[in-house]
Structures are given as structure tokens and as C-alpha cells.
Scaffold this motif. Structure first.
Motif, short mmCIF file in Angstrom:
data_model
loop_
_atom_site.label_atom_id
_atom_site.label_comp_id
_atom_site.label_asym_id
_atom_site.label_seq_id
_atom_site.Cartn_x
_atom_site.Cartn_y
_atom_site.Cartn_z
N ALA A 334 0.83 -1.21 0.00
CA ALA A 334 0.00 0.00 0.00
C ALA A 334 0.86 1.25 0.00
CB ALA A 334 -0.92 -0.02 1.22
N SER A 335 0.23 2.37 -0.37
CA SER A 335 0.90 3.67 -0.39
C SER A 335 1.12 4.20 1.02
CB SER A 335 0.02 4.69 -1.13
OG SER A 335 -0.05 4.39 -2.50
N GLY A 336 2.18 4.94 1.22
CA GLY A 336 2.48 5.56 2.52
C GLY A 336 1.30 6.39 2.98
N GLY A 337 0.82 6.15 4.20
CA GLY A 337 -0.31 6.92 4.72
C GLY A 337 -1.63 6.19 4.62
N TYR A 338 -1.79 5.29 3.63
CA TYR A 338 -3.04 4.54 3.47
C TYR A 338 -3.34 3.79 4.76
CZ TYR A 338 -6.33 0.98 1.85
OH TYR A 338 -7.42 0.17 1.71
N PRO A 339 -4.59 3.75 5.27
CA PRO A 339 -5.86 4.16 4.64
C PRO A 339 -6.23 5.64 4.83
CG PRO A 339 -6.33 3.10 6.73
CD PRO A 339 -4.85 3.07 6.56
N GLU A 340 -5.36 6.43 5.50
CA GLU A 340 -5.63 7.87 5.51
C GLU A 340 -5.09 8.43 4.19
OE1 GLU A 340 -7.37 8.13 8.13
OE2 GLU A 340 -6.50 6.61 9.44
N SER A 341 -4.85 9.74 4.15
CA SER A 341 -4.46 10.34 2.87
C SER A 341 -3.05 9.89 2.48
CB SER A 341 -4.56 11.85 2.95
OG SER A 341 -3.60 12.30 3.86
N TYR A 342 -2.81 9.81 1.21
CA TYR A 342 -1.52 9.35 0.69
C TYR A 342 -1.23 10.08 -0.61
CZ TYR A 342 -4.73 6.77 -2.25
OH TYR A 342 -5.74 6.45 -3.11
N GLU A 343 0.03 10.03 -1.02
CA GLU A 343 0.41 10.65 -2.30
C GLU A 343 0.50 9.57 -3.37
OE1 GLU A 343 4.06 12.86 -2.09
OE2 GLU A 343 3.30 14.02 -0.39
N ALA A 344 0.06 9.89 -4.57
CA ALA A 344 0.19 8.95 -5.69
C ALA A 344 1.34 9.41 -6.58
CB ALA A 344 -1.12 8.90 -6.46
N GLY A 345 1.60 8.63 -7.62
CA GLY A 345 2.62 9.03 -8.60
C GLY A 345 4.03 8.61 -8.24
N LYS A 346 4.18 7.64 -7.30
CA LYS A 346 5.52 7.17 -6.93
C LYS A 346 5.94 6.06 -7.90
CE LYS A 346 5.19 9.63 -3.14
NZ LYS A 346 5.80 10.98 -3.18
N LYS A 347 7.19 6.16 -8.37
CA LYS A 347 7.70 5.16 -9.32
C LYS A 347 7.91 3.82 -8.62
CE LYS A 347 11.03 4.61 -13.01
NZ LYS A 347 12.07 5.25 -13.81
N ILE A 348 7.47 2.74 -9.26
CA ILE A 348 7.57 1.40 -8.67
C ILE A 348 8.75 0.66 -9.31
CG2 ILE A 348 6.35 -0.77 -8.21
CD1 ILE A 348 3.72 0.77 -8.78
N SER A 349 9.64 0.11 -8.48
CA SER A 349 10.78 -0.64 -9.01
C SER A 349 10.65 -2.12 -8.66
CB SER A 349 12.08 -0.08 -8.43
OG SER A 349 12.10 -0.32 -7.03
N GLY A 350 11.34 -2.95 -9.39
CA GLY A 350 11.49 -4.36 -9.03
C GLY A 350 10.38 -5.29 -9.51
N LEU A 351 9.40 -4.77 -10.26
CA LEU A 351 8.29 -5.64 -10.68
C LEU A 351 8.78 -6.79 -11.57
CD1 LEU A 351 5.57 -2.90 -11.33
CD2 LEU A 351 5.43 -4.76 -9.66
N ASP A 352 9.77 -6.51 -12.42
CA ASP A 352 10.27 -7.56 -13.33
C ASP A 352 10.88 -8.72 -12.57
OD1 ASP A 352 9.49 -5.84 -15.24
OD2 ASP A 352 11.51 -5.34 -15.98
N VAL A 353 11.76 -8.40 -11.62
CA VAL A 353 12.41 -9.49 -10.88
C VAL A 353 11.42 -10.23 -10.01
CG1 VAL A 353 14.88 -8.98 -10.84
CG2 VAL A 353 13.35 -7.69 -9.34
N ALA A 354 10.47 -9.49 -9.40
CA ALA A 354 9.48 -10.15 -8.52
C ALA A 354 8.63 -11.14 -9.32
CB ALA A 354 8.60 -9.10 -7.85
#
Ligand code: AMP
Ligand code: GLY
Length: 423
Positions: A334-354
């Protein structure tokens, strides 16, 4: 065959992933979908709050089957509207969906049909609260009648707190229309279980049971969320319990709805508390659970399209689902802060290796894709899901994959399935 899946979360990604495995499917659309789903389906814009928008979309693409993910389109009557036009659609009608969209309807229905549930009272105004509360001991559960996106339940430690929460809901300040009526409920103790069945309006075929993790923090601490993870194992309930739940809960619900003229077709999600007095219904959902669907579908070995068509055509049978004896686990990142307010638009790394970890499938819940990269776009971002012959191995795989994925503020629970029956 062309399929349209309506929705944009991890549940819809899992539905798309599974439906695509059917040899009959030639094309799959997801509306509106998300960044990750776009790799497996053609994503098209739609406003799921607007019947007109959904009708216009289906009119354009002419799907042979529409599968509705979230509750809102069902509440708006998307199944009634599509079916009236002769379009094959999997899910309950607006009237049947009341089991989820009105908690007071669900409680009175359960009482009429003697299906086990917590004691309750219904209030439409603050003046009714003192009398109603007199019948309860603290803690008291206060629920808004209508859809409240997971924010409609307060577990009050005292009568004062219950009275305050109920009055806030009734005032409309807290949840608007959804709180115009409240349900007070006896607090139940036990383990929660998500028991889903598919129905054709008369018969039911159970899915494998699962357990959700609603609180944000380890050890079930912190505020409620949409669900931080789920698991399903062959031993989560035994055959005897499964049969009991079908006989005493799922079938009576479907028979009761039919008798009342609101035939229930589609998935019926029974949210249960396994109490010392036996299993009791906490809530119904008129759709697949999120994140339960992710691990459940990883154990499904038969064709989901066939099972959905059987529901539409009125020929659901026990044989519609074949399950693997493996266990499956979903860990929500989950995003930092969820389930309260959080910021979107953070780049996600490591999906390929996972994605290369044996037995792992990463379902996207809140992501967008641009410039060849994935970015966060929601509170629940990913459902890192793994299947293996044993629960511990499935957990190891899921957490290994989680450790490879990163985005600013990412958090996830480290104790998914900690309450699983030890076998
Ligand atoms: P609901 O939306 O009705 O499922 O409620 C959300 C969550 O509140 C449930 O998953 C339970 O964890 C909790 N809850 C709801 N009703 C009760 C109850 N009668 N006793 C104890 N916990 C409850
Ligand atoms: N996981 C709970 C829900 O789908 O409502």
C-alpha cells in the motif's frame, strides 16, 4: 468470445488473468482497468458511477459476456439494464444486490429466514438511540446502512461512544445518505472467514474459503482498510464445515431471495464470524472480495467462463469449480499513509524481478503506466500473490517478491495468514 470486465482494482486484474486462460476467450476488455491490467486486457475508459456510460461502452464493443467487479455498478442496476438489452452479464440484479447495499435489509432478511447473525437494532433517528442501546452491552458495533467504502463500521467501546457514532452517522455529516439509517449490532468474537459461492438463483457452488486482513497493521492493529492481504489453504475449513455453510447459510439466502422475488445470481460473498455459538453472518457482498479473489483464483483449475455462464443460464452445479490442493497468499503493498491520505505518482521498481519468483503473480490494484514504467495511483497498489504446495512456501514466495519491489512510502503487513489453522 469477447469479455468485458468492469472495474479497476486487484480483484479485476485477477479476474482478467483467470478469464483469459479460458480457451474460449479471444478478446478481453477491462473498463476502466489500470496500468498493470493494460498488459493483459484492452483498457477502455468508463464512468462506473454512470449507467449511461457503461451502456454506451458495451454498445460499442458488443461483449459476449460482461463481468462486474465492484458493488457500485451493481447497485445502479447495471445487470438489470444489460440483461434487458439481451446482453449476457454475470452478477446480481439491483434488487438482489440490496443484500450488500442495505445493511438493514440484510439484517431483516437474515432474521426472516432464521439465518444466524448478531443481534441488532435499526434506528432512523437520534431519538430512537437511547431505547435501542438499552438492549446492548458494550462493545457495540455501529453500522451505516448504505455503501460507505469500508468506513461505515464503528466498534464502540462504550454506550456513549456508540451513541455518538450513531448520531454522527444519522446527521449525514459523516457519510451522507449512507448513514441516514444505522444498524446497531452485538459485538461478536472469533475468526473471520470469507465464504463465497456462485449462484444461478437457485443452486449454489462454493468457492474455496479465504481469510482477509482488514486492519492496516500487524496483529490486527490500526484502522480498517479495504483489505491488506488474504490467504486460502485446503485446511482453512474442513468439508463438514463447508457443507454446513452451504446448507445453513448460502442456500437459505438464495432460496429466501427467490421466495421474495429478488432472485440472486452471481457471486454471493458471505462475511462470517466463526463464533463459539457457531458461524454467523457479519455482512454480505454481492461481488467477489478484494483481495480474497486474488489467492482464490490462483487455486482455481477449471474454466471460470464456464462457471459464470452456468450462473447466467441457470445451471450452476457443484462440479463448476475444480480446485488445486495448493495454498495461496496475497500480500497487499500500500501507499504511505493509506488508509488515511496518501500521495500517488511514486515510481515502482522491481516488478520484473518479482515476477520471476516461482509461483508468484503480482496483481495491480492502483497503478498507472507511462514512459515504460509503473507508478502508484491508489491506496492499495499491488497484490503480491503466490501459490505453493504448502502455506509456508506460499508465504515465503510472496514475501520474497515483496522484498524485491519498492516505491516511496510502501508498506505491507508481515503477518498475513498468521491465524491460519496449523496443520
Ligand atoms: P462489515 O462491513 O459489516 O463487514 O464490517 C467491517 C468489519 O467490522 C468486519 O470485517 C469485522 O471485522 C467488523 N465487524 C462487523 N460486524 C461485527 C460484529 N457484529 N462483531 C464484531 N466485529 C464486527
Ligand atoms: N475484502 C473485503 C471485501 O471485498 O469487501
Amino acid at each position: 468470445m469477447k469479455i468485458l470486465v468492469i472495474g479497476s482494482g486487484g480483484r479485476e486484474h485477477a479476474l482478467v488473468w483467470k478469464l483469459r486462460q479460458s480457451p474460449r476467450v479471444t478478446k478481453i476488455y477491462c473498463a476502466p482497468g489500470n496500468g498493470g491490467i493494460a498488459g493483459e486486457a484492452e483498457c477502455i475508459a468508463v464512468d462506473v458511477k454512470s449507467l449511461d456510460s457503461m451502456v454506451a461502452l458495451a454498445n460499442r464493443i458488443q461483449p459476449d459476456l460482461t463481468v462486474v467487479g465492484p458493488e457500485l455498478p451493481l447497485m445502479l442496476g447495471v445487470v438489470d439494464e444489460f440483461t434487458r438489452r439481451g446482453w449476457r452479464t454475470f452478477g446480481p440484479s439491483q434488487a438482489a444486490a440490496q443484500l450488500e447495499t442495505s445493511k438493514s435489509f440484510a439484517k431483516e432478511f437474515l432474521q426472516r429466514h432464521r439465518i444466524p447473525t448478531a443481534h441488532y437494532a435499526i434506528c432512523d433517528s437520534p431519538e430512537q438511540l437511547p431505547d435501542a442501546l438499552a438492549h446492548f452491552h458494550a462493545p457495540i458495533v455501529v453500522k451505516a446502512d448504505g455503501l460507505a467504502a469500508g468506513k461505515g463500521v464503528v466498534i464502540a467501546k462504550s454506550k456513549d461512544e456508540a451513541s455518538h457514532a450513531a448520531a454522527e452517522m444519522l446527521s449525514g455529516r459523516m457519510l451522507g445518505e449512507a448513514g441516514a439509517r444505522v444498524v446497531l449490532e452485538e459485538f461478536l468474537q472469533g475468526d473471520e472467514l470469507s465464504f463465497l459461492v456462485v449462484s444461478d438463483g437457485e443452486r449454489v457452488a462454493p468457492l474455496v474459503a479465504a481469510q482477509d486482513h482488514k486492519r492496516v497493521g500487524d496483529g490486527d492493529t490500526g484502522p480498517n482498510t479495504g483489505g491488506m492481504g488474504a490467504y486460502t489453504t485446503p485446511s482453512i475449513i474442513d468439508e463438514k464445515m463447508r457443507d454446513w455453510l452451504v446448507t445453513h447459510i448460502a442456500r437459505p439466502v438464495v432460496a429466501g431471495m427467490k421466495a421474495e422475488g429478488a432472485e440472486y445470481k452471481g457471486v454471493l460473498y458471505c462475511g462470517l464470524m466463526m463464533t463459539a455459538r457457531g458461524p454467523m453472518v457479519l455482512e454480505f457482498n454481492c461481488r467477489f472480495g478484494d483481495p480474497e479473489t486474488q489467492p482464490i483464483l490462483m487455486r482455481l483449475e477449471s474454466d471460470l467462463v464456464e462457471a459464470m455462464e452456468a450462473s447466467i443460464d441457470g445451471r450452476t452445479s457443484d462440479g463448476d469449480f475444480k480446485w488445486s490442493n495448493d495454498s495461496a497468499v496475497c500480500v497487499v503493498m500500500a501507499s504511505g499513509g493509506y488508509p488515511e491520505s496518501y500521495e500517488a505518482g511514486k515510481k515502482i521498481s522491481g516488478l520484473d524481478v518479482a515476477a520471476n519468483v516461482n509461483g508468484v503473480k503480482v496483481f495491480h490494484a492502483g497503478t498507472s503506466q507511462h514512459d515504460n514504467a509503473f507508478y502508484t495511483s491508489g491506496g492499495r497498489v499491488l497484490g503480491v500473490t503466490a501459490r505453493a504446495s504448502g502455506l509456508q512456501m506460499a508465504l515465503d514466495r510472496a514475501y520474497e517478491a515483496c522484498s524485491m519491489i519498492g516505491f516511496e512510502g510502501a508498506h505491507y503487513r508481515k503477518d498475513i495468514a498468521a491465524r491460519a489453522p496449523k496443520k
